[in-house]
Design an enzyme around this catalytic site. Structure first.
Site, PDB file in Angstrom:
ATOM      1  N   SER B  40       0.794  -1.225   0.000  1.00  0.00           N
ATOM      2  CA  SER B  40       0.000   0.000   0.000  1.00  0.00           C
ATOM      3  C   SER B  40       0.827   1.275   0.000  1.00  0.00           C
ATOM      4  CB  SER B  40      -0.944   0.017   1.206  1.00  0.00           C
ATOM      5  OG  SER B  40      -0.190  -0.035   2.393  1.00  0.00           O
ATOM      6  N   LYS B  83       0.996   4.332   6.847  1.00  0.00           N
ATOM      7  CA  LYS B  83       0.365   5.154   5.815  1.00  0.00           C
ATOM      8  C   LYS B  83       0.890   6.584   5.923  1.00  0.00           C
ATOM      9  CE  LYS B  83      -2.851   2.056   4.577  1.00  0.00           C
ATOM     10  NZ  LYS B  83      -2.021   0.900   4.494  1.00  0.00           N
TER      11      LYS B  83
END
EC number: 3.4.21.-
Lengths: 175, 166
Positions: B40, B83
């Site tokens: 991701s 993230k």
């Protein structure tokens, strides 16, 4: 002259050794095992702080019990406030993941608690900033389980995990 | 003989506790080495990269827009997610893709942050589970140490268009 210098050096070395042993051990103990905290506010009356601001209760916070994020309905827990990360709040666990709660003053009448979250409420409804305001909280914010009141001495007691029966609508199926 | 063995055992236990506590203090308050898995955050951080995370920013509330953070997953407190911070509290966030005609915005609530992975096509992030409370952030990733071909400070987001214009 050499004798007194040797004494200073030796005691400095002993101080450093003690410091580097005692401080990490104490910090780890207070972070991972248990610590104490003073409760402020009226959101958990009458269980905590029944005397208002005249006498604040001091509670024992047990980190070890929640190291795997296991809590039961009715436990009094402390958690990082989802609206202000610098503050910790102390509330009672009403519902676990999968349960459906009948809310008081929330925008939805019934809320199903998502996975990895819990629903917390103060015992003093109406004077409590809890899940009825900010919704279910993630278990990652859990800080400790409040097990005993330590001060004042006349209020020395073990805090019971009592769930007010009318708060929970449907409990999730447990194997 | 027994006293010798007992003495040695106590000393071993004592050293283990002492070094364990020092390790806890280092990881909790300073920083540590982390291995990231998952696609991701590509191309900034690839699967099985090893990075260095620092925890000082979290304690002094110095996390800013554009930082890459490690946080506890909101749906599973025992696992961590890695993230980039796209929005801090009060920021306006584009919740639909920028290619959509009808754009919709929302504001990040107080005490929360909006996270997105750099690999927008293959990332489960705040676009899926919403903004997460600041209290779930564990640390800030700022340096990559493996693979050696990519050694160094981490680059800026390749998705500049996701940051709102103030």
């Amino acid at each position: 002259m050499a004798q007194s210098q040797g004494w200073v050096k030796r005691s400095f070395k002993a101080f450093c050794k003690g410091f580097f042993v005692a401080v990490p051990v104490a910090v780890t103990f207070l972070d991972r095992v248990a610590c104490v905290a003073r409760v402020e506010g009226a959101s958990m009356q009458p269980s905590l702080n029944p005397g208002g601001s005249q006498s604040s209760d001091v509670v024992l916070l047990n980190h070890w019990k929640v190291r795997n994020f296991e809590v039961q309905r009715g436990d009094i827990v402390s958690l990082v406030s989802p609206k202000n990360p610098e503050q910790k709040i102390i509330k009672r666990v009403i519902a676990l993941e999968g349960d459906i709660v009948r809310t008081i003053g929330h925008k939805n009448r019934y809320v199903k608690v998502p996975r990895g979250h819990i629903w917390v409420e103060g015992d003093h409804h109406g004077h409590s900033f809890d899940s009825n305001s900010f919704g279910p909280v993630s278990l990652g914010l859990l800080h400790a389980h409040a097990t005993h009141i330590l001060w004042p001495p006349e209020r020395w007691q073990k805090l019971e995990s009592v769930l007010p029966p009318e708060r929970l609508l449907i409990q999730s199926e447990e194997e | 003989m027994i006293r010798g063995v007992l003495g040695k055992t106590f000393r071993l236990v004592g050293y283990t506790i002492q070094y364990g506590c020092i390790a806890h203090c280092a990881f909790e308050y300073v920083g540590g080495v982390v291995m990231c898995s998952g696609p991701s955050m590509e191309p900034t951080i690839k699967n099985s990269d090893i990075v260095f995370a620092e925890n000082l920013s979290r304690h002094f509330y110095g996390i800013q827009r554009g930082d890459i953070v490690i946080a506890k997953s909101p749906s599973d407190p025992k696992s961590n997610i890695c993230k980039r911070v796209i929005g801090m509290e009060g920021d306006k966030i584009l919740t639909t893709s920028s290619s959509d005609f009808f754009k919709s915005h929302s504001y990040v609530p107080t005490g929360h942050v909006w996270l997105e992975g750099d690999n927008l096509q293959n990332s489960t992030d705040s676009r899926y589970y919403g903004p997460i409370p600041y209290g779930l952030i564990r640390g800030r990733i700022f340096f990559k140490i493996w693979p050696l071909s990519d050694f160094g400070f981490l680059r800026d987001s390749p998705n500049g268009h996701r940051f709102s214009d103030d």
